[in-house]
Design an enzyme around this catalytic site. Structure first.
Site, PDB file in Angstrom:
ATOM      1  N   ARG A  69       0.864  -1.204   0.000  1.00  0.00           N
ATOM      2  CA  ARG A  69       0.000   0.000   0.000  1.00  0.00           C
ATOM      3  C   ARG A  69       0.889   1.238   0.000  1.00  0.00           C
ATOM      4  NH1 ARG A  69      -4.975  -2.133   1.934  1.00  0.00           N
ATOM      5  NH2 ARG A  69      -6.128  -0.513   0.897  1.00  0.00           N
ATOM      6  N   GLN A 116      -0.497   3.124  -5.828  1.00  0.00           N
ATOM      7  CA  GLN A 116      -1.861   3.624  -5.613  1.00  0.00           C
ATOM      8  C   GLN A 116      -2.791   3.419  -6.814  1.00  0.00           C
ATOM      9  OE1 GLN A 116      -1.505   7.589  -4.092  1.00  0.00           O
ATOM     10  NE2 GLN A 116      -2.129   6.934  -2.046  1.00  0.00           N
ATOM     11  N   ASP A 172      -4.206  -0.091  -6.886  1.00  0.00           N
ATOM     12  CA  ASP A 172      -4.673  -0.606  -5.603  1.00  0.00           C
ATOM     13  C   ASP A 172      -6.143  -1.050  -5.668  1.00  0.00           C
ATOM     14  OD1 ASP A 172      -5.307  -1.123  -2.988  1.00  0.00           O
ATOM     15  OD2 ASP A 172      -4.511   0.754  -2.184  1.00  0.00           O
ATOM     16  N   SER A 193      -8.267  -0.718  -2.342  1.00  0.00           N
ATOM     17  CA  SER A 193      -8.858   0.591  -2.043  1.00  0.00           C
ATOM     18  C   SER A 193     -10.044   0.868  -2.950  1.00  0.00           C
ATOM     19  CB  SER A 193      -7.813   1.703  -2.212  1.00  0.00           C
ATOM     20  OG  SER A 193      -6.870   1.604  -1.194  1.00  0.00           O
ATOM     21  N   TYR A 244      -1.558  -1.394   8.597  1.00  0.00           N
ATOM     22  CA  TYR A 244      -2.645  -2.316   8.905  1.00  0.00           C
ATOM     23  C   TYR A 244      -2.752  -2.540  10.405  1.00  0.00           C
ATOM     24  CZ  TYR A 244      -3.093  -3.712   4.023  1.00  0.00           C
ATOM     25  OH  TYR A 244      -3.322  -3.724   2.676  1.00  0.00           O
TER      26      TYR A 244
HETATM   27  P1  NAD Z   1      -8.470  -3.455   6.271  1.00  0.00           P
HETATM   28  O1  NAD Z   1      -9.547  -3.706   5.259  1.00  0.00           O
HETATM   29  O2  NAD Z   1      -7.436  -4.488   6.468  1.00  0.00           O
HETATM   30  O3  NAD Z   1      -9.176  -3.193   7.709  1.00  0.00           O
HETATM   31  C1  NAD Z   1     -10.228  -2.252   7.835  1.00  0.00           C
HETATM   32  C2  NAD Z   1     -10.067  -1.500   9.142  1.00  0.00           C
HETATM   33  O4  NAD Z   1     -10.349  -2.355  10.251  1.00  0.00           O
HETATM   34  C3  NAD Z   1      -8.667  -0.946   9.380  1.00  0.00           C
HETATM   35  O5  NAD Z   1      -8.733   0.455   9.543  1.00  0.00           O
HETATM   36  C4  NAD Z   1      -8.227  -1.656  10.656  1.00  0.00           C
HETATM   37  O6  NAD Z   1      -7.395  -0.839  11.467  1.00  0.00           O
HETATM   38  C5  NAD Z   1      -9.547  -1.944  11.328  1.00  0.00           C
HETATM   39  N1  NAD Z   1      -9.513  -2.971  12.384  1.00  0.00           N
HETATM   40  C6  NAD Z   1      -8.818  -4.149  12.424  1.00  0.00           C
HETATM   41  N2  NAD Z   1      -9.053  -4.798  13.570  1.00  0.00           N
HETATM   42  C7  NAD Z   1      -9.946  -4.050  14.289  1.00  0.00           C
HETATM   43  C8  NAD Z   1     -10.577  -4.204  15.548  1.00  0.00           C
HETATM   44  N3  NAD Z   1     -10.351  -5.243  16.336  1.00  0.00           N
HETATM   45  N4  NAD Z   1     -11.428  -3.233  15.937  1.00  0.00           N
HETATM   46  C9  NAD Z   1     -11.661  -2.156  15.155  1.00  0.00           C
HETATM   47  N5  NAD Z   1     -11.088  -1.940  13.970  1.00  0.00           N
HETATM   48  C10 NAD Z   1     -10.236  -2.880  13.535  1.00  0.00           C
HETATM   49  O7  NAD Z   1      -7.737  -2.077   6.004  1.00  0.00           O
HETATM   50  P2  NAD Z   1      -7.804  -1.016   4.805  1.00  0.00           P
HETATM   51  O8  NAD Z   1      -9.079  -0.287   4.848  1.00  0.00           O
HETATM   52  O9  NAD Z   1      -7.489  -1.717   3.536  1.00  0.00           O
HETATM   53  O10 NAD Z   1      -6.625  -0.004   5.138  1.00  0.00           O
HETATM   54  C11 NAD Z   1      -5.635  -0.248   6.126  1.00  0.00           C
HETATM   55  C12 NAD Z   1      -4.615   0.867   6.169  1.00  0.00           C
HETATM   56  O11 NAD Z   1      -3.931   1.013   4.928  1.00  0.00           O
HETATM   57  C13 NAD Z   1      -5.186   2.224   6.488  1.00  0.00           C
HETATM   58  O12 NAD Z   1      -4.268   2.861   7.344  1.00  0.00           O
HETATM   59  C14 NAD Z   1      -5.185   2.926   5.178  1.00  0.00           C
HETATM   60  O13 NAD Z   1      -5.142   4.328   5.309  1.00  0.00           O
HETATM   61  C15 NAD Z   1      -3.924   2.364   4.573  1.00  0.00           C
HETATM   62  N6  NAD Z   1      -3.924   2.501   3.111  1.00  0.00           N
HETATM   63  C16 NAD Z   1      -2.830   3.078   2.508  1.00  0.00           C
HETATM   64  C17 NAD Z   1      -2.813   3.230   1.125  1.00  0.00           C
HETATM   65  C18 NAD Z   1      -1.655   3.860   0.411  1.00  0.00           C
HETATM   66  O14 NAD Z   1      -0.818   4.458   1.029  1.00  0.00           O
HETATM   67  N7  NAD Z   1      -1.586   3.715  -0.886  1.00  0.00           N
HETATM   68  C19 NAD Z   1      -3.880   2.774   0.372  1.00  0.00           C
HETATM   69  C20 NAD Z   1      -4.951   2.178   1.027  1.00  0.00           C
HETATM   70  C21 NAD Z   1      -4.954   2.040   2.400  1.00  0.00           C
END
Ligand code: NAD
Length: 373
Positions: free
Chosen positions: A125, A130, A133, A136, A231
């Site tokens: 990520r 991006q 991705d 996302s 994550y």
């Molecule tokens: P994901 O689908 O793996 O998880 C969804 C959310 O669930 C996450 O925010 C996680 O912290 C939360 N979670 C996990 N266990 C939990 C619990 N027990 N209780 C409550 N919440 C819980 O994650 P995602 O949406 O794909 O994104 C994860 C991270 O990656 C985020 O920080 C996001 O900003 C980052 N991200 C970065 C990029 C990039 O830089 N290109 C792109 C996409 C996402």
């Protein structure tokens, strides 16, 4: 490896049991015109979107059967096709979205047949990745769709209504997991006028939640590891107990709960217990976007909507599939960006995006995330 992009033949297969399409005619044309690739398309590729095969021919692709595609193409893309060990080009690379940590056993056939496999949901990520991705792209559509589905089933309204006949209070929505899907759900619910609360184990999510006009519920003492690449990681038992109690209280007063919490490669954390659902009013709705990974709600069933004591529980991790035109538009760009990147970087031994998304290399498991999980 000695190919240049003009020697790459891309084959596009229909996805199995999925209305989304991995590449639309516009991006096929860019493969042909810009990248000088040869493109083979399986007939009926985009029939779910009412896009005719002729549009792919006009874009520069050749329509041919699956057998020929597998024998001829060296890059085969699809969302998630069934591979049954058919005869293939000796240098074939399958590229798709395979959820490899969760479905590793389904991928053994690629390993047995000594082919190569790349999964776009394994891309790091990072900023560089991006445009490719897929996680996302799909998560943001799923988050949006979760709110629309909930609004349809909920027996009240989202915004506050002040009328001559009285005032209706706004819906209270609780979003569990404020990653990509959760934030989009919050934004959509706020636009519709609901009062929104959200919870995430990552403290960094708090600011994003507040900036969307929602309240962030905090539980002290979360393990928030930098090394997990943004994550979430598994939490301590003590934390989980305190979190459970606080979430239980907030669920009681919510009209709608949208849960999106996931930990890559692991069973989804259990956040909505049966006793909490017992305390919800009839007519309330739960949308569990983590259903495929075991669910955040104890009662949810993957790919089913159930009624538990008057509470509708939607278990679905692929709500983006319900808006396939929008999903395919984003996926088409994601797959094009990956192929473009691949065509100029495939010869680099340790390229972070290619080695990150490579799952099997000519029959050998090739990704460290398997050994670390
Ligand atoms: P994901 O689908 O793996 O998880 C969804 C959310 O669930 C996450 O925010 C996680 O912290 C939360 N979670 C996990 N266990 C939990 C619990 N027990 N209780 C409550 N919440 C819980 O994650 P995602 O949406 O794909 O994104 C994860 C991270 O990656 C985020 O920080 C996001 O900003 C980052 N991200 C970065 C990029 C990039 O830089 N290109 C792109 C996409 C996402």
């Amino acid at each position: 490896m000695s190919e240049s992009s003009s020697h790459q033949t891309v084959g596009i297969l229909k996805a199995s049991n999925d209305p989304r399409v991995c590449m639309l005619p516009k991006e096929v044309n860019r493969l042909v015109e810009q990248l000088k690739m040869k493109v083979l398309v399986e007939p009926g590729l985009a029939e779910t979107l009412q896009i005719n095969d002729s549009e792919y021919s006009e874009a520069g692709a050749t329509l041919t059967d699956r057998e020929t595609i597998l024998k001829t193409a060296n890059l085969v893309i699809s969302i998630n096709h069934e591979f049954n060990g058919e005869a293939t080009n000796h240098d074939i690379r399958f590229i798709g979205i395979f959820n490899p940590l969760y479905y590793k056993s389904k991928l053994a056939i690629y390993q047995e047949h000594k082919v190569s496999l790349y999964s776009l949901d394994f891309l790091p990520r990072t900023t560089l990745a991006q445009s490719m991705d897929v996680l996302s792209s799909m998560a943001s559509l799923s988050g949006y769709r979760a709110v629309i589905r909930a609004a349809n089933l909920y027996n009240g309204i989202f915004p506050m209504f002040t009328t001559a006949a009285g005032t209706l209070t706004p819906a209270k929505i609780l979003v569990l997991g404020a990653g990509v899907a959760g934030l989009q759900a919050i934004a959509t619910a706020r636009r519709l006028g609901a009062v929104v609360e959200a919870f995430d184990v990552r403290a960094a999510a708090g600011e994003e939640v507040r900036s969307l006009g929602a309240t962030f519920i905090e539980v002290e003492g979360a393990t928030d590891m930098e090394s997990a690449g943004g994550y979430a990681v598994e939490q301590t038992e003590d934390y989980k107990e305190r979190q459970k109690e606080l979430i239980h209280q907030h669920i009681q007063s919510a009209d709608i709960v949208i849960s999106t919490a996931n930990i890559p490669g692991r069973k989804a954390p259990l956040l909505i217990e049966t006793r909490s659902v017992d305390g919800m009013k009839a007519g309330s709705v739960i949308v569990d976007l983590a259903a495929e990974q075991g669910g955040n709600c104890e009662l949810s069933k993957n790919n089913e909507t159930i009624n538990y004591k008057g509470v509708a529980i939607i278990g679905n991790s692929n709500l983006a599939g319900e808006i396939p035109a929008a999903a395919s538009r984003l996926l088409s760009n994601n797959f094009f960006s990956f192929l473009k990147y691949f065509s100029t970087n495939f010869a680099k031994e340790d390229d972070p995006l290619l080695s990150g998304s490579r799952i099997i290399e000519k029959g050998a498991w090739a990704n460290p995330r398997f050994t670390e999980s």
